[in-house]
Design an enzyme around this catalytic site. Structure first.
Site, PDB file in Angstrom:
ATOM      1  NE  ARG A 117      -4.224  -1.834   1.800  1.00 20.98           N
ATOM      2  CZ  ARG A 117      -4.254  -2.916   2.585  1.00 20.98           C
ATOM      3  NH1 ARG A 117      -3.370  -3.030   3.556  1.00 20.98           N
ATOM      4  NH2 ARG A 117      -5.159  -3.840   2.391  1.00 20.98           N
ATOM      5  CE  LYS A 138      -0.479  13.202 -14.986  1.00 25.09           C
ATOM      6  NZ  LYS A 138      -0.696  13.341 -16.439  1.00 25.09           N
ATOM      7  CD  GLU A 180       7.363  15.663 -22.756  1.00 25.97           C
ATOM      8  OE1 GLU A 180       6.792  16.726 -22.402  1.00 25.97           O
ATOM      9  OE2 GLU A 180       6.752  14.600 -22.937  1.00 25.97           O
ATOM     10  CE  LYS A 220       5.348  16.972 -14.521  1.00 21.85           C
ATOM     11  NZ  LYS A 220       5.411  15.788 -15.354  1.00 21.85           N
ATOM     12  CD  GLU A 230      -3.651  15.072 -16.104  1.00 23.15           C
ATOM     13  OE1 GLU A 230      -3.392  13.973 -15.622  1.00 23.15           O
ATOM     14  OE2 GLU A 230      -3.278  15.434 -17.229  1.00 23.15           O
ATOM     15  NE  ARG A 234       0.292  16.464 -13.349  1.00 19.82           N
ATOM     16  CZ  ARG A 234       0.955  15.789 -12.413  1.00 19.82           C
ATOM     17  NH1 ARG A 234       0.619  15.938 -11.166  1.00 19.82           N
ATOM     18  NH2 ARG A 234       1.945  14.981 -12.719  1.00 19.82           N
ATOM     19  CG  ASN A 238      -2.305  15.938 -22.572  1.00 23.57           C
ATOM     20  OD1 ASN A 238      -1.444  15.069 -22.524  1.00 23.57           O
ATOM     21  ND2 ASN A 238      -3.473  15.779 -23.160  1.00 23.57           N
ATOM     22  CG  HIS A 241       1.849  14.882 -24.228  1.00 22.42           C
ATOM     23  ND1 HIS A 241       2.573  16.055 -24.323  1.00 22.42           N
ATOM     24  CD2 HIS A 241       2.677  13.981 -23.634  1.00 22.42           C
ATOM     25  CE1 HIS A 241       3.764  15.874 -23.784  1.00 22.42           C
ATOM     26  NE2 HIS A 241       3.856  14.626 -23.361  1.00 22.42           N
ATOM     27  CG  HIS A 245      -0.277  10.025 -25.147  1.00 25.92           C
ATOM     28  ND1 HIS A 245      -0.901  10.717 -24.135  1.00 25.92           N
ATOM     29  CD2 HIS A 245       0.992   9.811 -24.736  1.00 25.92           C
ATOM     30  CE1 HIS A 245      -0.040  10.921 -23.145  1.00 25.92           C
ATOM     31  NE2 HIS A 245       1.112  10.387 -23.486  1.00 25.92           N
ATOM     32  CG  HIS A 258       6.808  10.338 -24.798  1.00 22.13           C
ATOM     33  ND1 HIS A 258       5.473  10.246 -25.112  1.00 22.13           N
ATOM     34  CD2 HIS A 258       6.920  11.349 -23.901  1.00 22.13           C
ATOM     35  CE1 HIS A 258       4.795  11.154 -24.425  1.00 22.13           C
ATOM     36  NE2 HIS A 258       5.656  11.836 -23.689  1.00 22.13           N
TER      37      HIS A 258
END
Lengths: 354, 354
Positions: A117, A138, A180, A220, A230, A234, A238, A241, A245, A258
């Site tokens: 956990r 993330k 990026e 960031k 998000e 946030r 993206n 992206h 993606h 990427h």
């Protein structure tokens, strides 16, 4: 050495950026962890695993090396690392170290988020690209139906960015990471953006690179502090992206990096922004720089297939595609785009690329 | 209907306890979810899935039914549910409903915690045992090397406890659930403890049962609010569980129910407490009640094997076993016990059981 800190809902962590950090992690670990598991990939382990171990010889250490590449963000690899962690007797007071790029960071972070956990982990990024993924908490693995679909928001207890590790990057990895950074510049300001595309990648100095990385991390940091989970701004991260993606999914992960996909995605965001806001934006300027720096500019994708992938992206709500656009660098907005509009934009975009 | 609320680090959720709640969940759902996925098991689905669907006919609904039993808390089942969620087009504004006992709640909750980095879920417990697991946000699946080793702290957005669903429980399930209620009574006070073991399970009234369930939930709520992530007093909820988890692991999950294992574990905690604090505690009283109510009192386990399992429990730090003990019901303490002491306690405990 440079330092900044990131606040989140359950605390705060530091990001250290400097030379030789990989040798002295023990100086920064605040707890007496029962076990430390270093997760890295084959490439990175070859260069830096021993260095990191040297700096932690007062801890009970183990390491786990995954194959390099996106396919390691697989549920089976995830489960195997959990097995290893149990077998070496890790407990809730143990630590995971993610030594590598985004794949290692995402995977190792998700193991840490869910092992018993949740246990502590630190990010030791070794690529430019990972300046982005290592900050903000993330973490995720891929599902066969989509990238990063299984994951969590789970911040590290520290990020240690050793600039020396960037010297072993291939040209392609440098290109990928720099995309990026350009994204963050576009989010931040015209000034930073134009400054970043003044130099070619071949001739950029280490000092300049560190300066841009710090700037990227600051962008960031500001955004994730304002919107950790998000729900709002946030989304700006993206930028580029939505197409990136979808391109990666369409081509199969690993066919382009990427960052290379993000580069094309950024161009597309600018293209759509020009159409939607009827403004002149630096499309040609960025395209010229990308071409000059050997980014692959793909223009042969199938628009319908791309839209299908966009719809299964986890940022898509109720099948409505939202894109991050800009009225100018530094002035971002999120807009909902219909499928028809998107199809048009993709088609005119492809024409503009060739 | 009775209501109480639980605060956690990112918000608050309500627990509603009453009759017929399963038919009217729509009255309590605050958002317009894009999709709702109801996860239940074969037994529960047979009785209550249609009832729950009826009360949600204004939503876009889907359901996923898992085989009943602990073995469904498996990584493969977890992954299959993620697949289903993606295939039906769930997004970040979708909802998961965990309709069932602890297995369903833990599994569905962990899917919710990690699908697209976390979506909303509600708990609709249908067993007495699940009064415990449905409150507090602990979700998990099992690893082949240990129970609940992969999981998260991820609170639901609501718990809806329909007392009517308890009427379909088998004698064994009632026994199992009641053991956790007795645990909470032992954590809470002598008065509640003695009151709970005054009645036999056969003759307990629905009103009394609801009263004890509410009392149990209140104990749990107070503790998880004070210590959400189990750094301190949340350990108290582990009363009886050091032996219980080891017994389940040693016998193979499913051979005895979790609650039956907890019942033996509670007796063991009292036994050790008597030895450690040199006090007379209600060992014989509880043992007599358990025997009268047909709890299986196992006394043939191998102490060495049991200790081995205790050491791989995720609450064990640095191979040192800590047990929750009591100076009296309502006065709990956590003590570190050496392997030798533990071995002695287990052996004298077994003698006392036969």
């Amino acid at each position: 050495m440079q330092e900044l800190s990131v606040k989140h809902s359950n605390g705060v962590y530091s990001i250290l950026v400097g030379n030789g950090l990989r040798f002295k992690l023990h100086e920064y670990l605040k707890k007496s962890y029962t076990k430390v598991l270093i997760i890295s990939d084959e490439n990175v382990a070859k260069y830096y695993l021993e260095d990191v171990k040297k700096g932690l010889d007062n801890f009970s250490l183990a390491s786990y090396t995954i194959p390099s590449g996106e396919h390691s963000k697989h549920i089976d690899v995830y489960y195997e690392i959990q097995t290893r962690a149990i077998e070496i007797g890790m407990d809730r007071n143990s630590l995971i170290i993610a030594l590598g790029g985004g794949v290692v960071g995402d995977l190792a972070g998700f193991v840490a988020a869910t092992f018993m956990r949740g246990i502590d982990y630190i990010q030791v990024p070794t690529t430019i690209l990972a300046h982005d993924s290592s900050v903000g908490g993330k973490v995720a693995i891929n599902h066969s139906l989509g990238k990063n679909l299984i994951g969590a928001f789970y911040p590290p207890v520290g990020v240690f960015y050793d600039m020396e590790t960037l010297t072993s990057l291939s040209e392609r990895e440098t290109r990928s990471g720099y995309a990026e950074l350009i994204k963050e510049a576009l989010i931040s300001s015209e000034e930073l953006f134009y400054s970043m595309i003044e130099t070619d990648l071949e001739s950029i100095s280490t000092e300049k690179l560190q300066e841009y990385i710090m700037a990227g991390i600051r962008v960031k940091q500001g955004i994730v502090e304002a919107d950790e989970k998000e729900h709002g701004i946030r989304m700006f991260l993206n930028l580029g992206h939505t197409l990136a993606h979808a391109l990666e999914a369409e081509l199969g992960y690993g066919k382009i990096t990427h960052g290379e996909a993000v580069a094309i995605g950024l161009l597309f965001s600018i293209h759509v922004s020009e159409k939607v806001y009827q403004k002149k934006l630096p499309f040609d300027r960025l395209k010229g720089w990308l071409v000059a720096n050997n980014y692959p500019i793909l223009s042969t994708f199938d628009s319908k297939e791309i839209i299908k992938h966009m719809k299964s992206d986890k940022k898509t709500i109720g099948q409505q595609i939202k894109m991050v656009l800009m009225e100018a660098p530094g002035q971002l907005k999120v807009e909902q785009i219909t499928d028809d509009e998107l199809n048009n934009h993709l088609n005119t975009f492809k024409e503009r690329l060739v």
